[in-house]
Design an enzyme around this catalytic site. Structure first.
Site, short mmCIF file in Angstrom:
data_model
loop_
_atom_site.label_atom_id
_atom_site.label_comp_id
_atom_site.label_asym_id
_atom_site.label_seq_id
_atom_site.Cartn_x
_atom_site.Cartn_y
_atom_site.Cartn_z
N THR A 154 0.87 -1.18 0.00
CA THR A 154 0.00 0.00 0.00
C THR A 154 0.91 1.22 0.00
OG1 THR A 154 -1.79 -1.09 1.19
CG2 THR A 154 -1.65 1.30 1.41
N GLY A 164 -11.13 -1.95 2.67
CA GLY A 164 -10.19 -1.86 3.79
C GLY A 164 -10.14 -0.45 4.35
N ASP A 165 -9.04 -0.11 5.02
CA ASP A 165 -8.97 1.19 5.69
C ASP A 165 -8.51 2.32 4.77
OD1 ASP A 165 -6.38 -0.09 5.62
OD2 ASP A 165 -5.66 1.50 6.95
N THR A 198 -0.79 1.73 6.74
CA THR A 198 -0.64 0.54 5.91
C THR A 198 -0.63 -0.69 6.80
OG1 THR A 198 0.93 -0.69 4.55
CG2 THR A 198 1.86 1.03 5.96
N GLY A 199 -1.32 -1.75 6.37
CA GLY A 199 -1.34 -2.99 7.16
C GLY A 199 -2.67 -3.70 7.04
N GLY A 238 -6.10 -3.79 7.14
CA GLY A 238 -7.11 -2.73 7.10
C GLY A 238 -8.18 -2.87 8.15
#
Lengths: 363, 363
Positions: B224, B254-255, B275-276, B278
Site C-alpha cells: 500500500t 479496507g482502511d 498501511t497494514g 485494514g
C-alpha cells in the site's frame, strides 16, 4: 522543632488540596456541569438508547404521523429492553431493534429507504461489539431486506469489516439472507422528498454544502435508525442502518456503514450511533471521537457528546446517541429535532423528539 | 507573625511543585522520552513522508529488487519535495507522489494492485485536506488507472466523501479520467502471491485472524502507498492508495479509502497515512486516533503514533507515517519492515526500510 512540624502540617494541607484538584482534572473539566445535566443512577445493570434519525421538527408533521412514529419507537424500545432484561446480549438487542425499524416504512432504513440520484435505493448498515471491537458493515446493497443482519454476518463469517456494492450482494446470496426487489423499499413520502430535492439540485449536481440536501429535504423525515446498548454482563454494542441521503449520488457511502464515523462501541468507553450529514460525521470520525474524548481527555459521556456536537460539527449536521460503560445515556443533536428513545434498569422508559429543553413534550 | 510568613513561604513552594507537575501532565506523559527519540528541527517550512507499505523484511528479497524499490521511493520523495520547495500545496504533493507510486508495478496500488478472491482487482484510495477537513475517497474501482486522482475529484466535484463500486466507476466516466482494462493491474508477483494465499485459505474462506493473510502473503511486498505533507503555508494533507489485501473477498473495503482509519489530516494536529491489516485500522480508527491523542491527550506526534501501534493495535498489524503541524515526522510500524522515505526543509532526505534500530542501513 514545633515550628517545623507546624510547617509540614500546612504543607500536608496544600498537598491534599492539590491532589484533590488533580483527581477532579482527571475526571474531566466539566464533570460537575455534566453531573447536573444528566444525573447518574447509582448502579445500572442494563441501558439502551435508540434514534430514529435527526432532522425535522415534529411540528412540521400531522399529529397522526407523529403518533405513528412515536408508537414504533416505543415498540422498538420494548423489544430491546426485553432482550436486555432477560439477560440477552447488547449485540442481540441492537440488531433486533434496528431490524424492527428497518421493516418499518416510517424510517429511512430497510423498507422506507430514500431514493438515490439513480431513482433507486442503496442501503448501508454497521454493527460493533464493544467487548472485542469486532465489527461488520455493508454499503450500497439494493436487494437485502435487512442490511443490519448481513452486517453482523460480515463480522462473524468473514475476516473483513466492510463489504460494498456487488460484493456485498454476492455475500448476501452466499449467506442466503431474505432478499427483495429494490422496489420493495419504495414509499410515497420518500418519492415526494426525492422529487423536491431533484427540483432544486438536479442530477448529481455539485452542492456548495451537503447541508443543503438536509434543508431541501426538510418536510420528510431523515430517519436513519440506530441503537446502542449495555447488557447485564457489562458489554456494549452499537448498530446503525440507513438508506442514506435523498438523491445521493449512485455509489455514495455515508457514515452509517463506517465504523468510527457512524457507529462505534468499546467497553473501555461507550457505544455510539450517529445520524445526520454523513460526510460531516466521516470528516470528524464522530463515533470514535466521542469515545476518544472519554479515554484520552477524561470527559464524561455527555460532555464528550456535547463537545463533538458543539466544537467539531456544524449546526444542523445531526445527532448522536451514546451509552457509557456505566449505563449513562446521552442523546443530543444540533438539528431541530431527533426522534429518540431510552430505557434502563432503573425503570427509565421514554420516547422523545424535540429539543432537550422541551424533550419531555412528546409529539 | 514571622512564623506565619515562613509557613506561607513553604506552602508557596509546595504550590510551585504541584503546578509544575500539572504542566508536565498536560504536556503528555512521555513528552521527555519522545524528545529523546526524535529531536525536533527548530523551524521547518515544509516536510514530507512516504510509505510503500508495511510488511516483509528486505532480507527476504534480492538486492536487485530492493534496489529498484528503493530508487522508486527516492524518485517519489524527490517529486514531493520539489513541489513543496517551489511553494506548491501539500494536497498537490501527496496526490502527485501517490500517483507516481500507483504507476509503479512494484507497489500494491494502481498498476501492481493485488488480486482479490474473484481473481480480479478492486482499488481503494483517499485524500484529505487538513485546512478544511474536506476529503474524497473511492473504493472498489477496477478500471481507473489512478484512483487517487478520482478520490480528489470526489472531494472537489461532489458533495460526498466516499463513492464505491459501480457508482465510483460511473463517476470516473463522468469525470473522463484515464481508464484501463482490469488486466492492466496484473503482475507476475501479485499473481504468485495470490496463488500462495489461495492454496492455504481457498475461496473467501473464513480466517481465524486477518493477520493470517499477512503471514501467508509474506514473501510478496505488501505495498500500500501513502504520503503525508506540510506545505509552506502551514497546511497539512494526506493520501493513501491500495489494491487491498491479497485474495480479499469481492467487495471488501479496507482502511485506505476510509477517512479516519487509513487517512486523516487536520491542521490542528497532523496528517496520517496507514498501511497494514485494514480491518484492524478501521476497528481502531487509527489515522484519527493519532490526531485525537495529540489533541485530547496532549501527546506529541511520535508519542501518539507509538501509543497507537503499541497499545491499540496488535504486533504485525502494520505501520503509520505522520507529519505534525510543526513539520515533525514519525514513521513507525509493528511489522518486520516498512519501506518509507522522509524529507524536510532542513535538508533531511532519506529512504528507509528495516526496523528503526537499523533504519539507516538502506536495502
Amino acid at each position: 522543632m514545633i515550628d517545623r512540624l507546624s510547617n509540614w502540617g500546612t504543607v500536608g494541607l496544600a498537598l491534599a488540596i492539590f491532589l484533590s484538584l488533580l483527581t477532579m482534572a482527571a475526571a474531566g473539566q466539566d464533570g460537575g456541569a455534566t453531573q447536573k445535566a444528566t444525573p447518574q443512577p447509582k448502579k445500572l445493570t442494563y441501558a439502551i438508547a435508540i434514534h430514529g434519525g435527526a432532522g425535522s421538527n415534529p411540528k412540521r408533521f400531522s399529529d397522526a404521523a407523529n403518533k405513528r412514529r412515536r408508537n414504533s419507537l416505543e415498540k422498538a424500545l420494548r423489544i430491546g429492553t426485553e432482550i436486555l432484561k432477560s439477560g440477552g446480549t447488547s449485540l442481540e438487542a441492537v440488531e433486533q431493534v434496528v431490524l424492527f425499524l428497518e421493516d418499518d416504512p416510517q424510517f429511512n432504513a430497510g423498507k422506507g429507504a430514500v431514493f438515490n440520484a439513480a431513482s433507486s435505493h442503496e442501503l448501508d448498515a454497521s454493527i460493533m461489539d464493544g467487548k472485542t471491537l469486532e465489527c461488520g458493515a455493508v454499503a450500497g446493497v439494493w436487494t437485502v431486506k435487512n442490511p443490519i443482519s448481513l452486517a453482523r454476518m460480515v463480522m462473524t463469517e468473514t475476516p473483513h469489516v466492510l463489504l460494498a456494492g456487488s460484493g456485498a450482494e454476492a455475500f448476501a446470496t452466499k449467506m442466503n439472507v431474505p432478499r427483495v426487489k429494490t422496489s420493495y423499499f419504495d414509499t410515497q413520502s420518500t418519492l415526494e422528498a426525492w422529487k423536491r430535492v431533484r427540483a432544486k439540485m438536479g442530477d448529481n449536481g455539485k452542492l456548495g454544502e451537503p447541508n443543503q440536501i438536509l434543508e431541501i429535504a426538510t418536510g420528510s423525515y431523515l430517519g436513519t435508525v440506530g441503537c446502542v446498548a449495555l447488557d447485564q454482563t457489562g458489554n456494549l454494542a452499537a448498530a446503525t442502518s440507513t438508506g442514506g441521503m435523498t438523491n445521493k449520488q449512485f455509489g455514495r457511502v455515508g457514515d452509517s456503514p463506517i465504523v468510527g464515523a457512524g457507529t462505534f462501541a468499546d467497553n473501555r468507553s461507550c457505544a455510539v450511533s450517529c445520524t445526520g450529514i454523513g460526510e460531516q460525521f466521516i470528516r470528524n470520525a464522530v463515533a470514535f471521537n466521542v469515545s476518544a474524548q472519554m479515554r484520552f481527555r477524561g470527559s464524561t459521556l455527555d460532555q464528550s457528546v456535547q463537545n463533538v456536537l458543539q466544537n467539531e460539527l456544524k449546526p444542523g449536521d445531526g445527532g448522536i446517541i451514546a451509552v457509557g460503560h456505566d449505563g449513562s445515556i446521552s442523546m443530543r443533536f444540533n438539528t431541530s429535532g431527533m426522534s429518540r428513545a431510552a430505557a434502563d434498569s432503573s425503570g427509565r422508559f421514554e420516547v422523545l423528539w424535540g429539543n432537550p429543553s422541551d424533550s419531555n413534550k412528546l409529539p
